[in-house]
Scaffold this active site. Structure first.
Site: not given
Ligand SMILES: *[C@@H]1O[C@H](CO)[C@@H](O)[C@H](O)[C@H]1NC(C)=O
Ligand SMILES: *[C@@H]1O[C@H](CO)[C@@H](O)[C@H](O)[C@H]1NC(C)=O
Ligand SMILES: *[C@@H]1O[C@H](CO)[C@@H](O)[C@H](O)[C@H]1NC(C)=O
Length: 435
Positions: A171, A204-208, A232
């Site tokens: 995460d 979850e790199w691109p999301l953050y 999510d």
């Protein structure tokens, strides 16, 4: 500034470099992480959406995050036919840890909820022919406030490897800077490689990253086996719709990146829970297959209706999801509440999904010409069409002037598989008919 930015800015640099990059892009949509894993989208079960951070085993013995929960899911995975159709990974999400590291700085599970330890749990899961997934965070704390891996990537990778873990969901909470986010995801990938154990790496790199700048997917794919782009998922139609809309809007920058070894992750399947109607569950299953998404169910396998189970175990839909060429589908039109998606499959076949977005009234009819599919190529000279969802039906042979008419329930989807029939004439006279 950050890694992602550098590569994006390469477009502004002198022509030679831009051309080289362009050629590289044309040759391949990006090299995947070389750990030999996730050649098709991973399938399994992940606790988060259904069980969240339930740690109260006295109050909720059936729902708390404990070794018993994962052992029961592993048992059912085998007994109830899930394993036979391809579901393989039993994945732990946040809230498995104790609040502190041990004396040697290693992560440790909560001693009351995982009294046997993760090594034993992994052995148990492996004894069933399944694999174990675990969860960590690239920052100083996990999203729920348990110890993060920042500063401990090598030690944590080694710990997971020693325990026999097969997948890590990593995460992105509690990170100060976007540079640390990118470097942290890369460093953990390298740390896991150094252990010598093959571990699927879920990022979850691109999301953050996206709030700061556009993610560089070519680079992300070199380090991760799949990656979350969007918030999510919830057990709600609105949430499923948001994922689909986001994906369609961004498809030009994400769909081509997907392929064996690296996948876009639209998050868990929530089929078999409380929030989706039957038609909406069909839509989630069909569209997750179209998107070449990891199929990670988050539901309670101890209490699931036969209907939801049959949908999740539908072999024809799973075969589309797991198609070996691994091309992600895309939306080709959005027309009066109808969406038409297509996905190229191996052997020149195609999957077609027709989604009715109208949330009022009854079933709507939708008619379209086969020339719509793959610019008219799929049914020229002929094709056979099978309806896969909501029910299995043979639609027989069609040609390039066929008109297809179907009825789709509100918020439901009709999923079709189109198989190209090459005429004998072509095979005999010409090796490859001009396309
Ligand atoms: C580590 O990376 C190398 C390539 O850089 C690859 O050949 C090897 O299989 C990887 N090992 C593991 C365990 O992933
Ligand atoms: C973790 O905390 C330390 C100390 O406050 C800080 O220097 C570091 O940047 C933090 N790490 C991340 C990834 O935010
Ligand atoms: C990643 O590793 C590099 C090289 O060892 C190091 O310089 C950097 O500080 C690390 N970054 C993070 C966020 O761990």
């Amino acid at each position: 500034m950050a890694w992602g930015n550098r590569a994006v800015n390469a477009r502004d640099r002198p022509c030679g470099l831009a051309l080289t990059l362009l050629l590289l892009l044309l040759v391949s949509p990006g090299e995947a992480l070389e750990n030999g894993l996730a050649r098709t989208p991973p399938m399994g079960w992940l606790h988060w959406e259904r069980f969240l951070c339930s740690t109260d085993c006295a109050g909720e013995p059936q729902a708390c995050i404990s070794e018993q929960l994962f052992m029961q899911m592993a048992d059912l995975m085998v007994l109830e036919g899930w394993k036979d159709v391809g579901y393989q990974y039993i994945c732990i999400d946040d809230c498995w840890m104790a609040f502190t590291r041990d004396e040697q700085d290693r992560l440790q599970p909560d001693p009351d909820r995982f009294p046997s330890g993760i090594r034993k749990l992994a052995d148990y899961v492996h004894s069933k022919g399944l694999k174990l997934g675990i969860y960590g965070d690239v920052g100083n704390k996990t999203c729920a406030g348990f110890p993060g891996s920042y500063g401990y990537y090598d030690l944590d990778a080694q710990t997971f490897a020693e325990w026999g873990v097969d997948l890590l969901k990593f995460d992105g909470c509690n990170v100060n800077t976007v540079d640390q986010l990118a470097d942290g995801y890369k460093n953990m990938s390298l740390a896991m490689n150094k252990t010598g154990r093959s571990i699927v790496y879920s990022c979850e790199w691109p999301l953050y990253m996206r709030p700061f700048h556009k993610p560089n997917y070519i680079e992300i794919k070199q380090y991760c086996n799949y990656w979350r782009n969007f918030a999510d998922i919830y057990d709600a139609w609105n949430s499923v719709k948001n994922v689909l809309d986001w994906t369609a809007v961004h498809q030009d920058s994400i769909a081509d990146v997907a392929g064996p070894g690296g996948w876009n992750d639209p998050d868990m399947l929530v089929i078999g829970n409380f929030g989706l109607s039957w038609d909406q569950q069909v839509t989630q299953m069909a569209l997750w297959a179209m998107m070449a998404a990891p199929l990670l169910m988050s539901n309670d396998l101890r209490q699931i209706t036969p209907q939801a189970k049959a949908l999740l175990q539908n072999k024809a839909v799973i075969a589309i999801n797991q198609d070996p060429i691994g091309k992600q589908g895309y939306r080709i039109t959005k027309d009066n509440n109808f969406e038409l998606w297509e996905r190229p499959l191996s052997d020149g076949a195609y999957a077609i999904a027709v989604l009715n977005r109208q949330e009022i009234g009854g079933p709507q009819s939708f008619a379209f010409s086969t020339t719509f599919i793959v610019n008219g190529l799929a049914c020229n000279p002929a094709c056979s069409i099978r309806q896969i969802l909501p029910t299995s039906e043979d639609w027989g042979l069609h040609n390039w002037i066929s008109f297809l008419k179907l009825h789709v329930n509100p918020t439901g989807t009709v999923l079709l598989k189109v198989v190209v029939i090459k005429e004998k004439l072509f095979n005999n006279k010409q090796e490859s008919p001009a396309l």
